[in-house]
Scaffold this motif. Structure first.
Motif, PDB file in Angstrom:
ATOM      1  N   GLY A 114       0.771  -1.233   0.000  1.00 16.79           N
ATOM      2  CA  GLY A 114       0.000   0.000   0.000  1.00 16.79           C
ATOM      3  C   GLY A 114       0.799   1.279   0.000  1.00 16.79           C
ATOM      4  N   ALA A 115       2.053   1.220   0.350  1.00 14.40           N
ATOM      5  CA  ALA A 115       2.850   2.443   0.546  1.00 14.40           C
ATOM      6  C   ALA A 115       3.065   3.239  -0.737  1.00 14.40           C
ATOM      7  CB  ALA A 115       4.199   2.084   1.163  1.00 14.40           C
ATOM      8  N   LYS A 116       3.161   2.564  -1.864  1.00 15.89           N
ATOM      9  CA  LYS A 116       3.454   3.275  -3.125  1.00 15.89           C
ATOM     10  C   LYS A 116       2.418   4.339  -3.442  1.00 15.89           C
ATOM     11  CE  LYS A 116       3.822  -0.178  -5.936  1.00 15.89           C
ATOM     12  NZ  LYS A 116       4.117  -0.991  -7.118  1.00 15.89           N
ATOM     13  N   GLN A 117       1.172   4.097  -3.113  1.00 13.49           N
ATOM     14  CA  GLN A 117       0.117   5.052  -3.458  1.00 13.49           C
ATOM     15  C   GLN A 117       0.226   6.363  -2.675  1.00 13.49           C
ATOM     16  OE1 GLN A 117      -3.762   3.502  -2.611  1.00 13.49           O
ATOM     17  NE2 GLN A 117      -3.158   2.771  -0.593  1.00 13.49           N
ATOM     18  N   TYR A 118       1.011   6.383  -1.613  1.00 11.45           N
ATOM     19  CA  TYR A 118       1.165   7.592  -0.805  1.00 11.45           C
ATOM     20  C   TYR A 118       2.438   8.373  -1.127  1.00 11.45           C
ATOM     21  CZ  TYR A 118      -2.615   5.576   1.856  1.00 11.45           C
ATOM     22  OH  TYR A 118      -3.824   5.041   2.220  1.00 11.45           O
ATOM     23  N   LEU A 119       3.289   7.812  -1.976  1.00 14.12           N
ATOM     24  CA  LEU A 119       4.545   8.486  -2.312  1.00 14.12           C
ATOM     25  C   LEU A 119       4.345   9.481  -3.448  1.00 14.12           C
ATOM     26  CD1 LEU A 119       7.178   5.608  -2.276  1.00 14.12           C
ATOM     27  CD2 LEU A 119       6.883   7.426  -0.602  1.00 14.12           C
ATOM     28  N   LYS A 120       4.965  10.628  -3.304  1.00 19.11           N
ATOM     29  CA  LYS A 120       5.001  11.588  -4.397  1.00 19.11           C
ATOM     30  C   LYS A 120       6.055  11.142  -5.389  1.00 19.11           C
ATOM     31  CE  LYS A 120       3.572  15.532  -1.687  1.00 19.11           C
ATOM     32  NZ  LYS A 120       3.854  16.905  -1.288  1.00 19.11           N
ATOM     33  N   THR A 121       6.054  11.700  -6.566  1.00 13.54           N
ATOM     34  CA  THR A 121       7.073  11.399  -7.556  1.00 13.54           C
ATOM     35  C   THR A 121       8.452  11.664  -6.966  1.00 13.54           C
ATOM     36  OG1 THR A 121       5.567  12.035  -9.324  1.00 13.54           O
ATOM     37  CG2 THR A 121       7.910  11.924  -9.879  1.00 13.54           C
ATOM     38  N   GLY A 122       9.325  10.694  -7.047  1.00 11.47           N
ATOM     39  CA  GLY A 122      10.669  10.816  -6.488  1.00 11.47           C
ATOM     40  C   GLY A 122      10.741  10.457  -5.010  1.00 11.47           C
ATOM     41  N   GLY A 123       9.612  10.119  -4.404  1.00 10.47           N
ATOM     42  CA  GLY A 123       9.594   9.764  -2.988  1.00 10.47           C
ATOM     43  C   GLY A 123      10.205   8.392  -2.743  1.00 10.47           C
ATOM     44  N   VAL A 124      10.715   8.195  -1.557  1.00 10.45           N
ATOM     45  CA  VAL A 124      11.328   6.916  -1.200  1.00 10.45           C
ATOM     46  C   VAL A 124      10.816   6.442   0.165  1.00 10.45           C
ATOM     47  CG1 VAL A 124      13.441   7.269  -2.531  1.00 10.45           C
ATOM     48  CG2 VAL A 124      13.351   7.988  -0.159  1.00 10.45           C
ATOM     49  N   ILE A 125      10.945   5.157   0.385  1.00 16.71           N
ATOM     50  CA  ILE A 125      10.595   4.525   1.650  1.00 16.71           C
ATOM     51  C   ILE A 125      11.875   4.007   2.285  1.00 16.71           C
ATOM     52  CG2 ILE A 125       9.454   2.531   2.696  1.00 16.71           C
ATOM     53  CD1 ILE A 125       7.488   2.645   0.344  1.00 16.71           C
ATOM     54  N   TYR A 126      12.029   4.253   3.568  1.00 15.45           N
ATOM     55  CA  TYR A 126      13.097   3.634   4.347  1.00 15.45           C
ATOM     56  C   TYR A 126      12.418   2.703   5.346  1.00 15.45           C
ATOM     57  CZ  TYR A 126      16.477   6.967   2.551  1.00 15.45           C
ATOM     58  OH  TYR A 126      17.287   7.694   1.734  1.00 15.45           O
ATOM     59  N   MET A 127      12.960   1.502   5.495  1.00 17.32           N
ATOM     60  CA  MET A 127      12.345   0.542   6.388  1.00 17.32           C
ATOM     61  C   MET A 127      13.423  -0.314   7.056  1.00 17.32           C
ATOM     62  SD  MET A 127       9.512  -2.359   5.518  1.00 17.32           S
ATOM     63  CE  MET A 127      10.716  -3.531   4.881  1.00 17.32           C
ATOM     64  N   GLU A 128      13.268  -0.495   8.352  1.00 16.08           N
ATOM     65  CA  GLU A 128      14.171  -1.378   9.106  1.00 16.08           C
ATOM     66  C   GLU A 128      13.548  -2.771   9.156  1.00 16.08           C
ATOM     67  OE1 GLU A 128      16.513  -1.470  13.383  1.00 16.08           O
ATOM     68  OE2 GLU A 128      14.853  -0.075  13.099  1.00 16.08           O
ATOM     69  N   TYR A 129      14.382  -3.795   9.211  1.00 15.85           N
ATOM     70  CA  TYR A 129      13.899  -5.173   9.229  1.00 15.85           C
ATOM     71  C   TYR A 129      14.929  -6.049   9.936  1.00 15.85           C
ATOM     72  CZ  TYR A 129      17.226  -5.514   5.446  1.00 15.85           C
ATOM     73  OH  TYR A 129      18.374  -5.452   4.716  1.00 15.85           O
ATOM     74  N   SER A 130      14.561  -7.287  10.170  1.00 14.83           N
ATOM     75  CA  SER A 130      15.468  -8.262  10.771  1.00 14.83           C
ATOM     76  C   SER A 130      16.324  -8.883   9.668  1.00 14.83           C
ATOM     77  CB  SER A 130      14.647  -9.343  11.475  1.00 14.83           C
ATOM     78  OG  SER A 130      15.480 -10.326  12.015  1.00 14.83           O
TER      79      SER A 130
END
Length: 69
Positions: free
Chosen positions: A17-33
């Motif tokens: 679902g996250a892609k629909q909230y990003l503006k053009t050129g936006g990025v997601i940072y996410m921490e994981y195991s």
């Protein structure tokens, strides 16, 4: 939190679902195991993220990623 059998239920839902909230050129940072890295890469490919990159922490364990939609 219980993330399902493989621990990735919330991550799958978030990345789907996250892609629909990003503006053009936006990025997601996410921490994981660390052991989840390969499966997260598969999810990112399945969700057709334009690009993504994984990073190690100060202890050389795979710890976070950056993805562009």
């Amino acid at each position: 939190l219980y993330g399902g059998k493989d621990g990735l239920d919330y991550i799958r839902r978030f990345l789907k679902g996250a892609k629909q909230y990003l503006k053009t050129g936006g990025v997601i940072y996410m921490e994981y195991s660390s052991p989840q890295r390969q499966k997260i890469a598969q999810i990112l490919k399945h969700e057709r993220y334009k690009s993504f990159e994984f990073f190690q922490d100060q202890y050389e364990k795979w710890r976070y990623m950056r993805a562009a939609a």
